[in-house]
Enzyme design. Structure first.
Site, PDB file in Angstrom:
ATOM      1  N   LYS A 180       0.844  -1.207   0.000  1.00  0.00           N
ATOM      2  CA  LYS A 180       0.000   0.000   0.000  1.00  0.00           C
ATOM      3  C   LYS A 180       0.873   1.249   0.000  1.00  0.00           C
ATOM      4  O   LYS A 180       0.646   2.179  -0.766  1.00  0.00           O
ATOM      5  CB  LYS A 180      -0.897   0.002   1.251  1.00  0.00           C
ATOM      6  CG  LYS A 180      -1.580   1.331   1.508  1.00  0.00           C
ATOM      7  CD  LYS A 180      -2.425   1.311   2.755  1.00  0.00           C
ATOM      8  CE  LYS A 180      -1.690   1.692   4.017  1.00  0.00           C
ATOM      9  NZ  LYS A 180      -1.420   3.131   4.171  1.00  0.00           N
ATOM     10  N   ASN A 181       1.895   1.254   0.863  1.00  0.00           N
ATOM     11  CA  ASN A 181       2.693   2.473   1.019  1.00  0.00           C
ATOM     12  C   ASN A 181       3.652   2.724  -0.141  1.00  0.00           C
ATOM     13  O   ASN A 181       4.248   3.790  -0.226  1.00  0.00           O
ATOM     14  CB  ASN A 181       3.464   2.450   2.350  1.00  0.00           C
ATOM     15  CG  ASN A 181       2.537   2.717   3.524  1.00  0.00           C
ATOM     16  OD1 ASN A 181       1.355   3.008   3.334  1.00  0.00           O
ATOM     17  ND2 ASN A 181       3.065   2.619   4.725  1.00  0.00           N
ATOM     18  N   CYS A 209      -4.832   8.714   9.872  1.00  0.00           N
ATOM     19  CA  CYS A 209      -4.940   8.004  11.151  1.00  0.00           C
ATOM     20  C   CYS A 209      -4.872   8.969  12.333  1.00  0.00           C
ATOM     21  O   CYS A 209      -4.153   9.968  12.271  1.00  0.00           O
ATOM     22  CB  CYS A 209      -3.787   7.019  11.289  1.00  0.00           C
ATOM     23  SG  CYS A 209      -3.973   5.551  10.301  1.00  0.00           S
ATOM     24  N   ARG A 263       0.793  15.043  13.091  1.00  0.00           N
ATOM     25  CA  ARG A 263       1.243  14.820  11.719  1.00  0.00           C
ATOM     26  C   ARG A 263       1.190  16.071  10.827  1.00  0.00           C
ATOM     27  O   ARG A 263       0.379  16.144   9.889  1.00  0.00           O
ATOM     28  CB  ARG A 263       0.450  13.676  11.087  1.00  0.00           C
ATOM     29  CG  ARG A 263       0.592  12.399  11.874  1.00  0.00           C
ATOM     30  CD  ARG A 263      -0.063  11.234  11.224  1.00  0.00           C
ATOM     31  NE  ARG A 263       0.773  10.604  10.219  1.00  0.00           N
ATOM     32  CZ  ARG A 263       0.432   9.516   9.551  1.00  0.00           C
ATOM     33  NH1 ARG A 263      -0.720   8.956   9.758  1.00  0.00           N
ATOM     34  NH2 ARG A 263       1.252   8.988   8.680  1.00  0.00           N
ATOM     35  N   ASP A 296       4.815   1.107  12.048  1.00  0.00           N
ATOM     36  CA  ASP A 296       3.592   0.479  11.535  1.00  0.00           C
ATOM     37  C   ASP A 296       3.414  -0.961  12.024  1.00  0.00           C
ATOM     38  O   ASP A 296       2.403  -1.586  11.708  1.00  0.00           O
ATOM     39  CB  ASP A 296       3.584   0.510   9.994  1.00  0.00           C
ATOM     40  CG  ASP A 296       3.265   1.895   9.456  1.00  0.00           C
ATOM     41  OD1 ASP A 296       2.937   2.784  10.254  1.00  0.00           O
ATOM     42  OD2 ASP A 296       3.350   2.089   8.227  1.00  0.00           O
ATOM     43  N   ARG A 311      -8.562  -0.142   5.004  1.00  0.00           N
ATOM     44  CA  ARG A 311      -7.638   0.824   4.390  1.00  0.00           C
ATOM     45  C   ARG A 311      -6.305   0.161   4.047  1.00  0.00           C
ATOM     46  O   ARG A 311      -5.581   0.671   3.192  1.00  0.00           O
ATOM     47  CB  ARG A 311      -7.370   1.977   5.363  1.00  0.00           C
ATOM     48  CG  ARG A 311      -8.552   2.887   5.579  1.00  0.00           C
ATOM     49  CD  ARG A 311      -8.159   4.092   6.424  1.00  0.00           C
ATOM     50  NE  ARG A 311      -6.950   4.687   5.894  1.00  0.00           N
ATOM     51  CZ  ARG A 311      -6.050   5.349   6.615  1.00  0.00           C
ATOM     52  NH1 ARG A 311      -6.227   5.526   7.891  1.00  0.00           N
ATOM     53  NH2 ARG A 311      -4.976   5.855   6.052  1.00  0.00           N
TER      54      ARG A 311
HETATM   55  C1  UD1 Z   1       4.531   7.140   6.161  1.00  0.00           C
HETATM   56  C2  UD1 Z   1       3.668   5.910   6.029  1.00  0.00           C
HETATM   57  C3  UD1 Z   1       3.126   5.504   7.387  1.00  0.00           C
HETATM   58  C4  UD1 Z   1       4.267   5.332   8.385  1.00  0.00           C
HETATM   59  C5  UD1 Z   1       5.177   6.564   8.400  1.00  0.00           C
HETATM   60  C6  UD1 Z   1       6.429   6.367   9.239  1.00  0.00           C
HETATM   61  C7  UD1 Z   1       2.724   6.044   3.809  1.00  0.00           C
HETATM   62  C8  UD1 Z   1       1.523   6.290   2.975  1.00  0.00           C
HETATM   63  N1  UD1 Z   1       2.566   6.199   5.129  1.00  0.00           N
HETATM   64  O1  UD1 Z   1       3.713   8.188   6.657  1.00  0.00           O
HETATM   65  O2  UD1 Z   1       2.411   4.285   7.244  1.00  0.00           O
HETATM   66  O3  UD1 Z   1       3.747   5.148   9.690  1.00  0.00           O
HETATM   67  O4  UD1 Z   1       5.607   6.877   7.056  1.00  0.00           O
HETATM   68  O5  UD1 Z   1       7.148   5.268   8.795  1.00  0.00           O
HETATM   69  O6  UD1 Z   1       3.773   5.694   3.328  1.00  0.00           O
HETATM   70  N2  UD1 Z   1       6.397  15.030  10.274  1.00  0.00           N
HETATM   71  C9  UD1 Z   1       6.482  16.376  10.539  1.00  0.00           C
HETATM   72  N3  UD1 Z   1       6.307  17.254   9.503  1.00  0.00           N
HETATM   73  C10 UD1 Z   1       6.073  16.824   8.226  1.00  0.00           C
HETATM   74  C11 UD1 Z   1       6.016  15.447   7.968  1.00  0.00           C
HETATM   75  C12 UD1 Z   1       6.173  14.567   9.013  1.00  0.00           C
HETATM   76  O7  UD1 Z   1       6.705  16.788  11.688  1.00  0.00           O
HETATM   77  O8  UD1 Z   1       5.940  17.682   7.335  1.00  0.00           O
HETATM   78  C13 UD1 Z   1       6.584  14.061  11.394  1.00  0.00           C
HETATM   79  C14 UD1 Z   1       5.347  13.183  11.610  1.00  0.00           C
HETATM   80  O9  UD1 Z   1       4.393  13.806  12.414  1.00  0.00           O
HETATM   81  C15 UD1 Z   1       5.968  11.958  12.255  1.00  0.00           C
HETATM   82  C16 UD1 Z   1       7.347  11.868  11.568  1.00  0.00           C
HETATM   83  O10 UD1 Z   1       7.601  13.152  11.017  1.00  0.00           O
HETATM   84  O11 UD1 Z   1       6.178  12.186  13.636  1.00  0.00           O
HETATM   85  C17 UD1 Z   1       7.418  10.833  10.460  1.00  0.00           C
HETATM   86  O12 UD1 Z   1       6.358  11.025   9.565  1.00  0.00           O
HETATM   87  P1  UD1 Z   1       6.460  10.645   8.022  1.00  0.00           P
HETATM   88  O13 UD1 Z   1       7.677   9.805   7.811  1.00  0.00           O
HETATM   89  O14 UD1 Z   1       6.317  11.869   7.216  1.00  0.00           O
HETATM   90  O15 UD1 Z   1       5.177   9.758   7.844  1.00  0.00           O
HETATM   91  P2  UD1 Z   1       4.207   9.695   6.597  1.00  0.00           P
HETATM   92  O16 UD1 Z   1       4.979   9.897   5.346  1.00  0.00           O
HETATM   93  O17 UD1 Z   1       3.017  10.533   6.849  1.00  0.00           O
END
Ligand code: UD1
Length: 422
Positions: free
Chosen positions: A22-23, A116, A121, A309, A401
């Protein structure tokens, strides 16, 4: 609303075909906005999140046929570059269309994402990166409105924190930018490698993916291709933890050597688990072995560390292991909603800051519980398999999902699990 009912206490025995990731599918689908050429992408799981992304792309004038896990896609110029809240709220990964739209059309309006309930986030890392490349943003009425004068410009973009989504969004944007972009402190997840492989296959010039420094040379335009999505390592890891929790022997099929190696590595602290590669890693044999005390200390980390995850599923799988374990969540600040539900089933868990302390109990008992997010819902399935009696899981739309045909896959392994429509 559907619910799932499980009769616990049965061992898992059989073969399970792992679906496409999915990711990896979600960013690759977003990346199809980068070209108007025909693309064929296979091994896409049939999931609610995938359907949400497809609806979103269709709203942007992309033609998509989706059947038998394969998408035929052609992205035509959209009439409007506004993506409504209704399409974005369901899934945070919708935000991944921002990079492709900004770089191809120089403008995009995307609603701030939902997703979620596992923490705040934010999207600041994405926006900081695009700004470094020349985009300007306004946040108005819940929308991020981004504009570029001319084309995005290659630059050095150092992420202040490792982010999977920001790495993907910026990498996609950089493929059509003027000049060279270097993403520093980039995420290294296998799904990023899959996206980079896809982008290179459509003619992008990306190097260094899978390391913390990704170098992208912008191209004028991108081409057509056929691509197969990698296997879902989180789905595979969830089934491994089911075997660990409720015992049994399973062969995971349709995976690859990298995913097998990754699972063997992250689960190496689980001494009561045998994991063995078959067919050059395309299959993984999983067996729960003799009972020993389990006293684990695991912290979630960015790849190649233990994935956040799988944190909820690991917690559930340990609740009946004799001994005391500790799991620390380092990626999201509030990914603990499953703890109270597991306690309702008789688990002895204590939440201490960002740590879950697990004191193994002899038995847990079926109960009516509620899924609160995607991975918390598969954690409740694990607990249901381990419990005495019947477990009823409500709000299973979270499960849909991220897990393709999960009841079918478990029924084929002898588990008594049914979906009930209410
Ligand atoms: C992706 C995955 C999700 C997984 C996560 C961490 C997908 C679709 N989703 O989510 O399943 O749990 O990686 O492995 O691939 N953050 C900020 N600012 C930002 C972006 C992120 O502070 O602009 C923080 C987030 O709140 C979190 C951390 O960075 O604490 C990591 O998030 P991120 O790696 O961006 O997760 P996703 O890409 O949303």
């Amino acid at each position: 609303m559907d619910r799932i009912e499980i009769d616990g206490g049965i061992q898992l025995k059989g073969k399970i075909k792992i679906s496409g990731s999915k990711n990896a599918s979600l960013p690759i689908l977003a990346a199809t906005l980068l070209t108007d050429k025909k693309l064929q992408i296979s091994n896409i799981p049939e999931l609610a999140d995938i359907h949400s992304m497809i609806s979103l792309l269709r709203s942007l004038n992309t033609k998509i046929e989706f059947s038998k896990n394969c998408c035929l896609i052609k992205s035509n110029k959209p009439d409007s570059l506004n993506v409504s809240y209704d399409l974005v709220r369901k899934m945070r990964a919708s935000f991944l269309i921002l990079g492709p739209l900004l770089t191809r059309y120089g403008y995009a309006e995307v609603s701030m994402p939902g997703g979620c309930a596992i923490g705040t986030r934010p999207v600041d890392i994405h926006l900081d990166g695009f700004e470094k490349m020349g985009a300007k943003f306004k946040i108005e009425n819940g929308y991020v409105k981004g504009k570029v004068a001319g084309k995005l410009k290659g630059n050095i973009v150092k992420l202040k924190k490792i982010s999977v989504g920001a790495t993907e969004n910026l990498m996609m944007a950089a493929t059509l930018a003027d000049g060279i972009t270097i993403i520093k402190n980039a995420a290294k997840e296998p799904e990023i490698i899959d996206l980079a492989n896809f982008l290179n296959k459509i003619g992008a010039d990306i190097k260094g993916y899978g390391t913390s420094e990704i170098i992208i040379k912008g191209k004028k335009k991108l081409e057509d291709c056929k691509f197969k999505i990698m296997p879902d390592r989180i789905e595979a890891g969830t089934f491994v933890l089911m075997v660990f929790g409720c015992s049994g022997k399973v062969i995971l099929e349709n995976i690859n050597d990298n995913v097998s190696d990754h699972l063997i590595k992250i689960f190496s602290p689980l001494k009561n688990l045998k994991l063995e590669k078959k067919n050059n890693g395309e299959k993984l044999y999983v067996e729960k072995i003799r009972k020993k005390n389990v006293n684990l200390k695991v912290s979630t980390r960015e790849y190649p560390g233990f994935p956040t995850d799988l944190q909820a599923q690991l917690t559930a799988s340990l609740i009946k292991s004799k001994g005391k374990s500790e799991i620390k969540e380092n990626i999201f600040e509030n990914r603990f909603m499953h703890v109270s539900e597991l306690k309702r089933m008789g688990a002895d868990l204590t939440l201490e800051g960002s740590k879950i302390l697990i004191n193994g109990v002899k038995d847990i008992y079926g109960a009516e519980v509620m899924a609160t997010d995607l991975r918390a819902s598969s954690c409740l399935i694990i607990a249901g398999l381990m419990a005495k009696g019947k477990t009823i899981i409500n709000r299973v739309y979270h499960l849909d999902r991220g897990y393709e045909n999960i009841e079918k896959k478990l029924q084929n392994c002898g588990i008594k699990i049914i979906r009930v429509n209410r």
